[in-house]
Write an enzyme that holds these catalytic residues in place. Sequence first.
Site, short mmCIF file in Angstrom:
data_model
loop_
_atom_site.label_atom_id
_atom_site.label_comp_id
_atom_site.label_asym_id
_atom_site.label_seq_id
_atom_site.Cartn_x
_atom_site.Cartn_y
_atom_site.Cartn_z
N HIS A 1 -13.52 2.01 0.89
CA HIS A 1 -13.43 0.88 1.82
C HIS A 1 -13.98 -0.43 1.24
O HIS A 1 -14.37 -1.33 1.98
CB HIS A 1 -14.16 1.19 3.15
CG HIS A 1 -13.67 2.42 3.83
ND1 HIS A 1 -14.50 3.45 4.22
CD2 HIS A 1 -12.43 2.82 4.15
CE1 HIS A 1 -13.79 4.41 4.78
NE2 HIS A 1 -12.53 4.07 4.74
N ARG B 1 -2.68 -2.11 -3.24
CA ARG B 1 -3.91 -1.37 -2.96
C ARG B 1 -3.93 -0.11 -3.84
O ARG B 1 -2.94 0.61 -3.91
CB ARG B 1 -3.94 -0.94 -1.50
CG ARG B 1 -5.17 -0.11 -1.22
CD ARG B 1 -5.01 0.73 0.01
NE ARG B 1 -6.23 1.47 0.25
CZ ARG B 1 -6.28 2.60 0.93
NH1 ARG B 1 -5.18 3.14 1.41
NH2 ARG B 1 -7.42 3.22 1.11
N ASN C 1 0.89 -1.17 0.00
CA ASN C 1 0.00 0.00 0.00
C ASN C 1 0.92 1.22 0.00
O ASN C 1 1.41 1.64 1.04
CB ASN C 1 -0.89 -0.04 1.24
CG ASN C 1 -1.82 1.16 1.31
OD1 ASN C 1 -1.75 2.06 0.45
ND2 ASN C 1 -2.66 1.20 2.33
N ARG D 1 -12.92 14.93 9.19
CA ARG D 1 -13.79 15.31 8.06
C ARG D 1 -15.23 15.47 8.54
O ARG D 1 -15.69 14.69 9.38
CB ARG D 1 -13.74 14.26 6.95
CG ARG D 1 -12.41 14.21 6.25
CD ARG D 1 -12.33 13.06 5.27
NE ARG D 1 -11.18 12.21 5.54
CZ ARG D 1 -11.04 10.96 5.12
NH1 ARG D 1 -11.98 10.39 4.40
NH2 ARG D 1 -9.97 10.26 5.44
N ILE E 1 -12.50 1.97 15.16
CA ILE E 1 -13.59 2.39 16.07
C ILE E 1 -14.64 1.29 16.15
O ILE E 1 -15.09 0.91 17.24
CB ILE E 1 -14.21 3.72 15.59
CG1 ILE E 1 -13.17 4.84 15.64
CG2 ILE E 1 -15.44 4.07 16.42
CD1 ILE E 1 -13.64 6.18 15.06
N LYS F 1 3.01 0.78 3.27
CA LYS F 1 2.67 -0.35 4.16
C LYS F 1 2.92 -1.62 3.36
O LYS F 1 2.61 -1.66 2.16
CB LYS F 1 1.19 -0.29 4.56
CG LYS F 1 0.88 0.74 5.60
CD LYS F 1 -0.55 0.55 6.10
CE LYS F 1 -0.97 1.75 6.91
NZ LYS F 1 -2.38 2.06 6.81
N GLU G 1 -7.83 -6.07 5.21
CA GLU G 1 -7.75 -5.69 3.80
C GLU G 1 -6.53 -6.32 3.13
O GLU G 1 -6.58 -6.67 1.96
CB GLU G 1 -7.70 -4.16 3.70
CG GLU G 1 -9.05 -3.53 4.01
CD GLU G 1 -8.97 -2.09 4.48
OE1 GLU G 1 -8.46 -1.86 5.59
OE2 GLU G 1 -9.41 -1.20 3.74
P1 ADP Z 1 -7.24 3.80 9.65
O1 ADP Z 1 -8.48 4.29 8.96
O2 ADP Z 1 -6.13 4.79 9.64
O3 ADP Z 1 -6.84 2.38 9.27
P2 ADP Z 1 -8.07 2.56 12.16
O4 ADP Z 1 -8.98 1.57 11.49
O5 ADP Z 1 -6.84 2.05 12.81
O6 ADP Z 1 -7.66 3.75 11.19
O7 ADP Z 1 -8.95 3.35 13.25
C1 ADP Z 1 -8.44 4.42 13.98
C2 ADP Z 1 -9.50 4.87 14.97
O8 ADP Z 1 -9.84 3.77 15.83
C3 ADP Z 1 -9.03 6.01 15.85
O9 ADP Z 1 -10.06 6.99 15.99
C4 ADP Z 1 -8.82 5.31 17.19
O10 ADP Z 1 -8.99 6.17 18.29
C5 ADP Z 1 -9.91 4.25 17.15
N1 ADP Z 1 -9.65 3.22 18.16
C6 ADP Z 1 -8.64 2.32 18.19
N2 ADP Z 1 -8.69 1.58 19.33
C7 ADP Z 1 -9.76 2.05 20.05
C8 ADP Z 1 -10.35 1.71 21.31
N3 ADP Z 1 -9.84 0.76 22.08
N4 ADP Z 1 -11.45 2.39 21.70
C9 ADP Z 1 -11.98 3.36 20.92
N5 ADP Z 1 -11.47 3.73 19.73
C10 ADP Z 1 -10.38 3.09 19.28
#
Ligand code: ADP
Length: 396
Positions: A177, A88, A10, A238, A329, A17, A382
């Site tokens: 996504h 990707r 990626n 955003r 999240i 990555k 992914e």
């Molecule tokens: P990306 O889109 O960069 O791949 P991720 O899928 O890793 O991002 O998601 C990042 C988000 O997930 C951030 O807002 C982070 O705070 C949230 N997150 C990760 N672990 C937790 C947790 N234990 N509780 C709440 N939110 C979390």
Amino acid sequence: MSKQNILVINSGSSSIKFAVINPQNEHEYVSGLAERLSQPEARIIWKQDGEKTIYDMPSADHDIVFQKILHLLEEQQLTDTLAAIGHRVVHGGELFKSSILINDDVVQAIEDCIGLAPLHNPAHLLGIRITQKYFPNLPQAAVFDTSFHQTMPPKAYLYAIPHALYRDHHVRRYGAHGTSYRFVTGDACQRLNIPVNESNILCAHLGNGCSAAAIYHGQSVDTTMGLTPLEGLVMGTRCGNIDANIFNFLHKQLGYDIDRITTLLNKESGLLGLSELSNDCRTLEEAMEQGHEQATLAIDVFSYVLAKSLSGLASALDRIDALIFTGGIGENSRVIRAKVLQQLRIFGFQLDADANANNGKNNNGIITTADSPVAMIINTNEELMIARDAAQLAGC
Ligand code: ADP
């Protein structure tokens, strides 16, 4: 070791990555991140067997970093195990309806889509050209974030603006996504023992970028992200859906120009803008526990907009076999999942508080009670999906 591993790449504008994965047994031999490329702090974070090694590579660019990755792969005797490379690619416009083996025409078409992803596609092309240079004999596949959504009907992807903008300039909803949606839909159907081609799924991919999709019989029929990654849900920085006339309003009232407003909506809004604290969900949840009012408000708005969007997307389905939460999240935030299901009570969702507290572990991912429609957590992968596509296209 026989040649059956896939190198997944990626390539971003300032990072790469990577992972080496066997798509058959799903084993990941190594993964890593080269970040802050071309800057004094450039480095590679190499993850193998649960250990992290950091290689500082001051000012190294994509090419130099890739040579180092190659060298490390050789040291681990992994280069000779590679059967193909999977890249990707964020945007395939309307040109790609599925993943594809890369040839000169494909490279040209990815270039033709640069206008739709000006930050991402040039960086992907750079990665493709470098890996073609170092692995001239390996098949390489492009796996697009957008291609999964090419099954949306016109009523879902058209904006109500002059049709010539779609006809002549390809202005429409593309979504994002898609690789994640394909992976989690397959996984959820397997766990629930329902055929993918008969399933009705709602899915929320909630990372730094967030979107939701309605997936009918395994195909995307609607999604929240639009022409660009700004539309739809509230995200880290955003704003998501907003009255497009805000451009006019902020220009006339505050004298902001287009670039200023674009930055404001993309980089200063969302959870960060609302909370005036952070774009990171973890930080906001901790602050909320300590009574931080704006953090609480940001999480409320995020959860409500998500629930409202999921309700809207349900219009594209016959029924809801499962509502899937995924992304950082979706997989981890007990608070947001609980708020969203409470807000979706009109569909009969009943949270199983213990299962939710455990992130669905020991419960096949399911976080609802036995008499409720199913809501579940599926950890996305992914990279594995890209490896599977590349292996299939390369015939290995
Ligand atoms: P990306 O889109 O960069 O791949 P991720 O899928 O890793 O991002 O998601 C990042 C988000 O997930 C951030 O807002 C982070 O705070 C949230 N997150 C990760 N672990 C937790 C947790 N234990 N509780 C709440 N939110 C979390």
